[in-house]
Design a protein around this motif. Structure first.
Motif, PDB file in Angstrom:
ATOM      1  N   ALA A 162      -6.004   8.666  -1.959  1.00 25.67           N
ATOM      2  CA  ALA A 162      -7.099   8.660  -2.937  1.00 25.67           C
ATOM      3  C   ALA A 162      -8.404   8.189  -2.314  1.00 25.67           C
ATOM      4  N   GLU A 163      -8.304   7.370  -1.267  1.00 30.18           N
ATOM      5  CA  GLU A 163      -9.504   6.865  -0.585  1.00 30.18           C
ATOM      6  C   GLU A 163      -9.810   7.648   0.683  1.00 30.18           C
ATOM      7  N   GLU A 202      -0.112   7.372  -1.850  1.00 37.38           N
ATOM      8  CA  GLU A 202      -0.980   7.907  -2.908  1.00 37.38           C
ATOM      9  C   GLU A 202      -2.302   7.147  -2.962  1.00 37.38           C
ATOM     10  N   ARG A 203      -2.227   5.827  -2.860  1.00 37.11           N
ATOM     11  CA  ARG A 203      -3.436   5.009  -2.897  1.00 37.11           C
ATOM     12  C   ARG A 203      -4.310   5.300  -1.676  1.00 37.11           C
ATOM     13  N   LEU A 232       0.825  -1.202   0.000  1.00 35.24           N
ATOM     14  CA  LEU A 232       0.000   0.000   0.000  1.00 35.24           C
ATOM     15  C   LEU A 232       0.866   1.262   0.000  1.00 35.24           C
ATOM     16  N   THR A 233       0.519   2.185  -0.898  1.00 33.67           N
ATOM     17  CA  THR A 233       1.260   3.446  -1.003  1.00 33.67           C
ATOM     18  C   THR A 233       0.449   4.589  -0.400  1.00 33.67           C
TER      19      THR A 233
END
Length: 321
Positions: A186-187, A182-183, A179-180
């Protein structure tokens, strides 16, 4: 001469009513098995005369040894487009085509929240007491609003679980090995700095990882001891991600407040399995994908898979990577 087809593990007896099998009537004889088939000998005996077998998710494993003992088998249809219990390389070596069907993640998300809500508000013990003439109110529920939801995995299902947690007013954090930031951003989810931090800071921890070498046994005794005594663990993903013996110890020893499970390493559970009597455990018999819409999709596309195979043009083929 008609092909013989076995539909396995139709526990509810609904496979033939969830799709139109009549278009196969002239080419295929369908036999439905409602009870679980345990062991390779019993499986070979049940389907040894079949050229087509339809299986439900990972309920009945098809390892290399089984393919070697089923020389008549030519088509294996699995519900869903991924099945870790099927040896795809062995299927190819034995000339068996494997096809899948579409599957929705919506039911798994919904069941995750059914377990979370059932746990934090003690729905089962309070309902049981009401029906049995027990005490009127004996527990105090846990508020979700303002508490912390930790997600072990933020894929398609984890991300949707996160959004519902946010709607409840929960602070949501997530962690996985890939998991990054950025990801997570985004959520609208906070990326935990480590697994240890996620365990130590979550009031509800929900597992949403794919089972693999890195995730198998990821939560053992040491990890469960890092959780808060008032925390709840929910697993609707894969049983082997959580050490089952360690979880039993955690529930008996009060390391955590409770757990919700929909997946087990042994399915169906034996009558004397510890999960049938563990304290503070809310357990369901792998219902995550068991809904009307999903079953209609599964069996409708299973019929399509069989029809396409018989026409010499298989669809939704699954192959070893």
């Amino acid at each position: 001469m008609k092909r013989r087809c076995a539909v396995l593990d139709d526990y509810q007896g609904v496979a033939l009513s969830m799709a139109d099998w009549s278009e196969l009537r002239d080419a295929v004889d369908v036999v439905v098995h409602r009870r679980p088939i345990t062991g390779q000998d019993a499986l070979v005996e049940a389907v040894g005369d079949c050229e087509i077998v339809v299986i439900m998710r990972e309920r009945t494993p098809f390892p290399a040894e089984v393919f070697a003992r089923l020389p008549r088998l030519r088509l294996l249809v699995t519900t869903g487009m991924r099945n870790a219990a099927v040896d795809l390389a062995a299927a190819a070596r034995h000339g068996v085509t494997v096809c899948g069907t579409a599957s929705s993640s919506d039911p798994a998300v919904e069941l995750t929240w059914a377990l979370i809500l059932g746990l934090v508000r003690h729905v089962v013990p309070e309902s049981t007491a009401l029906r049995d003439g027990g005490p009127w109110q004996s527990t105090v529920g846990t508020d979700l609003h303002g508490s912390r939801l930790g997600l072990l995995g933020l894929g398609k299902i984890g991300a949707r679980v996160a959004r519902i947690g946010q709607a409840f007013g929960m602070e949501v954090a997530a962690w996985s090995q890939n998991l990054t930031a950025e990801r997570a951003d985004a959520e609208g989810v906070r990326l935990a700095s480590s697994l240890e931090e996620l365990l130590e800071t979550s009031d509800v921890l929900s597992v949403h990882l794919v089972l693999g070498d890195r995730s198998r046994g990821l939560l053992g005794a040491a990890e469960l001891r890092r959780m808060r005594p008032g925390a709840f663990l929910v697993n609707t993903s894969r049983a082997a991600i959580v050490d089952q013996r360690a979880l039993a110890d955690a529930l008996r020893g009060g390391w955590i407040a409770g757990a919700g499970l929909d997946v087990f390493e042994e399915e169906p559970l034996a009558p004397d399995h510890p999960c049938r009597s563990l304290p503070n455990l809310l357990a369901t018999p792998h219902l995550g994908y068991v809904t009307r819409n999903n079953y209609q999709r599964y069996f409708t596309e299973a019929v399509e898979d069989i029809r396409a195979f018989l026409a010499g043009d298989p669809v939704r083929e699954l192959t070893a990577r």
